[in-house]
Enzyme design. Structure first.
Site, PDB file in Angstrom:
ATOM      1  CG  HIS A  85      37.071  23.808   3.288  1.00 28.86           C
ATOM      2  ND1 HIS A  85      37.948  24.863   3.243  1.00 28.86           N
ATOM      3  CD2 HIS A  85      37.294  23.198   4.479  1.00 28.86           C
ATOM      4  CE1 HIS A  85      38.649  24.903   4.364  1.00 28.86           C
ATOM      5  NE2 HIS A  85      38.275  23.909   5.132  1.00 28.86           N
ATOM      6  CG  ASP A  87      40.069  20.830   6.174  1.00 36.07           C
ATOM      7  OD1 ASP A  87      40.274  22.018   6.416  1.00 36.07           O
ATOM      8  OD2 ASP A  87      38.953  20.272   6.319  1.00 36.07           O
ATOM      9  CG  ASP A 209      37.092  25.408   8.278  1.00 35.63           C
ATOM     10  OD1 ASP A 209      36.197  25.725   9.087  1.00 35.63           O
ATOM     11  OD2 ASP A 209      37.578  24.272   8.232  1.00 35.63           O
ATOM     12  CG  HIS A 458      41.991  25.871   8.568  1.00 41.20           C
ATOM     13  ND1 HIS A 458      42.160  26.065   7.216  1.00 41.20           N
ATOM     14  CD2 HIS A 458      40.945  25.030   8.683  1.00 41.20           C
ATOM     15  CE1 HIS A 458      41.243  25.367   6.557  1.00 41.20           C
ATOM     16  NE2 HIS A 458      40.498  24.739   7.420  1.00 41.20           N
TER      17      HIS A 458
HETATM   18 ZN   LIG Z   1      39.018  23.405   7.005  1.00 39.28          ZN
END
Ligand SMILES: [Zn+2]
Length: 1035
Positions: A85, A87, A209, A458
């Site tokens: 994951h 970001d 997420d 996000h």
């Molecule tokens: Zn995230």
């Protein structure tokens, strides 16, 4: 971000970040141009793999569902999904994450993850990996040599490396607008399609997420052709019930009242509300779980224990999910930097778990992907439950409601919304002016599209990133805007001149008029204002331009004088520390640009006394001997003579009057130590007030009344740091309320969350309405959730919902609706019947311990606390008429006219000989219920066009009916010769879009609109809330 991770900030120097950002911008644009950097050290590995018989270009049927290992019948199949994951900015900037820089904040380097995974996948055809965030993959791909690229294409063609979601980022769902959501997915999809073809097309959406999930997101995903959606975070109470009832997976009806089954989407909540592996099975370099130690001769042999734990965890999870397929997410934040370590242990795990089958075990572990898992679920022949509301708000514990981020970083949220407005306008101008490759507009537009893409992340527009990362997002937007201003200039060079006459003067831009600052208008005595309207209908709006002079002549595009008013710049505006401007006045006038076109206005300083008198604004301060009536043709607002507060509103046309008290209040932030749920602090994610009461701000109330020929204003000073200007423009059917809030004082060591509060006597029975990502409206009920019995533990925060564009309350008996629209995403609610509140700004002194590691304490340029300014728009009407008013106004707010300016060195007569003063890109306006959502470059001579019916069923007697648009003869500069309909994400022909069918209980009355084919004369029909996407060829 990951919920329980703890990272603390060590801020890098600003100059270093500036340098990094500039370097990345240089590097970012070359992928489709074929630029290849130096060979990486391991390039020979890929060459050797191909010599050994690996055929990367082998076009097989092995990508997509055909590549799936579907497990074994009669067993519980555990789909192990290796994933990372990543970001696109959070504790570090997107570029720092990519390269692995600034590792003292967080050890994370995406380039190494992709290097490592690709090598590991190449060694074993059974292994699988999914990749999600295309903003990163694009950067990585750009740095690979040809052998590596060929090799990776092979992995994709064989389904070993699969793209899931495939957006530029994994966007936030609470503070994003549908226009930007669609764009950011299109950006990622387009890259994947260009490079990998159909095998690169993502089949499943992956929102593991984001902190709460919007129904519109499900609807958009369904229309993009996805077969499934998975997320991790849902309310802890909701999850408990779903686990017990085996309803962790369902069919989510994204648009049950409007689009019907085309917006239905199979949706799964991940086990344990978490996207990491179950405890004991984390084998990343960042994890501390023991590896599989399988030599019996050695100490610490643990295979038996691990297998036992695996089987027990499987049985536990199987109690919560239907079918004999389970998914385990094997990976987490920035994991797989050393893929070998993960895979080596997974290989052993699979071997030892499956070896138990010989002893009668009915559990089968396998490498898989979310799409293969979805396919297995689909084949299982199960009837699924449905859901028709959304997953807001999200709470992870009883006092941890993630509703603060609906408002966190209010200035960044405003900037992102405005940038979308600008980007859409520039994309249109690029097409309408037929710019060609010599103009380089594609690269400039791509810069801003990609900056907007990462800003939807996000931990970006959500306001949950560290401060230095927030600055980085804003800088990216600003750089993209600068580049696109060049595109506007290039477009006007083609659109302004008549008959190839002289190049028009350079267009200049003012992006700080919100604080009454503009170098052009305040320094020039004569200038032009050219206003571009990105809406397919004529609009009328008001411009307010900072100026130094006290009277001006304004001439419209037809040569006629335009009435103008001069309004003094307030003391409050002058005191904003970011403002550096000599302007003492604002010049106000009305502009009416044509559909998808521009109009030029001519402004010149005029010292004539009569003009000065006519344009002046009368000011009166605190002179109330009686209640004050602020009134135009349609609206009356009464302000109380004693308190100075608004107390009544009337819609004069409908003779609707309601008591309406407006004030600013603040909640005091709870200052917890986060040691357990009851000590959860208010922070970037969490809104937790210290008690249920909001404190009113009306000490030192000063009220000023201002009146001129075009606009009337009431200026209220609620406190030294909270002011409001309430405006009624001539002819307006809504009230404009411009709030300025900050610096929020913290000298009492208390964080504060400021709300704009409206109180009426409307009987609302706990019901209020909010939009979903700016499109469909959802009904909300206080202290209630439609799908489970709520135990309300936070009476304020637990009733907050995202407001992307509007919130309203209704009194059905009185037939009255009060609607408030906004100019950026915010949180809000109706905490008491008849009341509405919208949180406008927040400042906290405590971190909420959910990962960001900083209190949300924006200090502004002078270090004293950020001042934020924004607008609310107030509409009072009967219920039936309100839809038309708020739909129309919302469109005009997110697609506002875009002004640009030039030095005026000739008179009007000379100008009109050389230049067009009024021009429209449309031969006829669009119907009143159709929005031109997209007009942008596509491939070759084709253009991407999206049309949207922006009314819901039943919202308006006339405008909720289907609409028809003919693409033939629509545009002025060119004609459309053919059109191919695509899915919403524009990565597949609609005719080829075959989504998996699911069995679920659905009401027979639920509408399912029939997609009407494009007519012979290129007519397009649109049903309520339908968006249709076309690749059109221009003649
Ligand atoms: Zn995230």
């Amino acid at each position: 971000m990951y919920q329980y991770s703890q990272h603390y900030m060590l801020c890098a120097s600003a100059s270093r970040m500036l340098l990094m950002c500039c370097l990345s911008l240089l590097a970012v644009h070359c992928v489709l141009l074929g630029t290849i950097s130096a060979l990486p050290a391991d390039a020979s590995f890929y060459k050797q793999q191909m010599l050994n018989g690996f055929h990367p270009q082998q076009k097989t049927d092995t990508c997509g569902y055909k590549s799936c290992n579907l497990g074994k019948d009669g067993m519980i199949n555990v789909h192990l999904v290796p994933h990372t994951h990543d970001d696109v900015g959070w504790l570090k900037t997107v570029d720092q994450y990519f390269y692995g820089a600034n590792n003292t904040i967080q050890h994370a380097g995406v380039q190494y993850i992709l290097d490592s995974v690709v090598e590991a996948l190449g060694k074993d055809p059974n292994k699988r990996f999914i990749y999600v965030e295309i903003a990163f993959f694009y950067r990585w791909w750009n740095e690979q040599d040809d052998p590596t690229r060929h090799f990776v294409k092979g992995l994709v063609n064989q389904g070993r490396l699969e793209f899931i979601l495939g957006g530029w980022c994994m966007n936030d769902e609470a503070s994003t607008h549908y226009n930007a959501i669609i764009d950011q997915h299109t950006e990622g999809f387009r890259f994947l399609e260009t490079v990998f073809g159909d095998c690169g097309r993502p089949r499943v959406a992956w929102q593991i997420d984001p902190f709460g999930h919007s129904r519109e997101m499900a609807s958009l995903f369904a229309q993009m052709g996805f077969d499934g959606l998975y997320f991790a975070r849902l309310d802890y109470q909701d999850r408990a019930v779903r686990e017990k009832d085996k309803r962790m997976e369902m069919v989510w009806r994204g648009s049950p009242q409007n689009l019907g089954t085309v917006a239905d989407l199979f949706t799964g909540a991940l086990a344990r509300g978490n996207y990491g592996p179950p405890g004991g099975f984390c084998w990343d370099v960042h994890c501390n779980d023991n590896p599989v130690q399988d030599d019996k001769r050695l100490h610490d042999y643990n295979v038996d224990d691990l297998v036992k734990k695996f089987l027990a965890t499987t049985q536990e999870q199987a109690k919560q999910y239907q079918t004999n397929h389970l998914m385990w997410t094997m990976g987490s934040d920035f994991q797989f930097e050393s893929a070998h370590q993960w895979y080596k242990n997974l290989d052993k795990l699979i071997t030892y778990v499956n070896a138990q089958q010989a002893n009668g075990s009915k559990v089968n572990a396998l490498y898989s992907t979310p799409s293969c898992y979805t396919y297995a679920k689909n084949l299982a022949n199960v009837t699924w439950t449905t859901k028709e509301d959304d997953f807001f708000p999200y709470a992870h514990v009883d006092h941890g409601f993630w509703t603060g981020y609906f408002t966190s970083r209010a200035a960044l949220k405003g900037y992102v919304r405005w940038t979308n407005n600008f980007l859409q306008g520039v994309k249109q101008l690029d097409i309408l002016s037929k710019l060609d490759t010599m103009d380089n507009s594609e690269i400039k537009l791509r810069t801003l599209r990609q900056a907007m893409g990462v800003a939807q992340h996000h931990d970006a527009v959500s306001g949950t990133e560290k401060q230095h990362v927030a600055y980085d997002y804003a800088m990216r937007l600003s750089e993209g805007i600068s580049m696109c201003q060049e595109v506007v200039n290039d477009a006007y060079k083609k659109l302004l001149p008549k008959n190839n006459s002289a190049t028009p003067p350079v267009q200049m831009f003012c992006t700080l008029t919100n604080i009454s600052m503009c170098n052009v208008t305040e320094l020039l005595k004569r200038f032009t204002v050219t206003v571009y309207n990105p809406i397919g209908r004529p609009v009328t709006t008001w411009l307010r331009l900072p100026v130094q002079g006290s009277a001006y002549t304004v001439i419209g595009p037809d040569g006629k004088n335009v009435p103008a008013q001069i309004v003094p710049v307030s003391k409050r505006t002058k005191s904003i520390p970011e403002r550096k401007s000599p302007a003492n006045y604002e010049l106000v006038f009305h502009v009416s640009p044509p559909p998808l076109g521009f109009a030029t206005y001519f402004v010149s300083y005029n010292s004539a006394l009569e003009v000065f008198k006519q344009q002046q604004t009368q000011e009166k301060e605190n002179v109330f001997y009686q209640d004050m009536d602020l009134r135009n043709e349609h609206i009356s607002l009464i302000f109380d003579q004693t308190t100075g507060l608004l107390k009544q509103m009337t819609n004069l046309d409908k003779q609707i009057t309601i008591p309406l008290q407006h004030e600013f209040k603040y909640y005091q932030s709870f200052a917890g130590n986060n040691s357990k749920g009851i000590y959860e602090a208010s922070g970037a994610y969490i809104f937790r007030p210290n008690g249920t009461d909001a404190y009113p701000l009306k000490t030192n109330m000063v009220t000023k009344f201002m009146q001129g020929i075009l606009v009337k204003e009431v200026h209220q000073t609620f406190s030294s740091w909270t002011t409001l200007v309430t405006r009624l423009y001539q002819g307006a059917r809504h009230v404009e309320m411009e709030w300025t809030v900050g610096p929020i004082p913290i000298d009492d060591n208390q964080g504060k969350e400021v709300i704009s509060h409206f109180a009426t006597d409307l009987k609302t029975n706990g019901i209020f309405y909010t939009d979903s990502n700016g499109r469909e409206i959802l009904q909300r009920k206080r202290n209630f959730r439609p799908t489970w019995k709520l135990n309300q533990t936070e009476p304020v925060s637990g009733n907050y919902y995202p407001i992307n564009s509007r919130i309203y309350i209704r009194d059905e008996t009185k037939n009255v609706q009060l609607t408030v629209l906004n100019d950026r995403s915010q949180g809000g609610s109706s905490i008491q019947d008849g009341c509405l509140e919208i949180m406008v700004h927040r400042r906290n002194l405590h971190d909420d311990s959910l990962g960001v590691g900083e209190p949300l304490n924006e200090t502004g340029s002078d270090g004293k606390g950020l001042i934020v300014r924004g607008k609310h728009y107030l509409v009072l009407d009967d219920i039936k008429s309100s839809g038309r008013v708020h739909r129309d106004l919302a469109e005009q707010l997110f697609m506002a006219p875009l002004p640009s300016f030039s030095d005026l060195k000739m008179d009007f007569q000379q100008w009109i000989k050389q230049y067009n003063t009024m021009w429209s890109g449309l031969k006829q306006k669009l119907p009143d219920n159709v929005h031109l959502l997209t007009l942008e470059q596509w491939s070759g001579t084709t253009v991407l066009l999206r049309l949207e019916h922006f009314y819901e069923k039943g919202e308006d007697d006339v405008l909720s009916k289907p609409a028809v648009v003919s693409l033939k003869g629509l545009f002025t500069p060119f004609d459309v010769s053919s059109a191919v309909e695509l899915n919403l994400g524009a990565n597949q022909k609609l005719a080829d879009m075959k989504r998996l069918k699911w069995m679920y209980k659905t009401q027979l009355s639920t509408p399912e609109h029939v997609v009407t084919p494009i007519g012979d004369d290129l007519t397009v029909q649109l049903q309520p809330m339908q968006i249709r996407t076309f690749q059109v060829t221009l003649a």
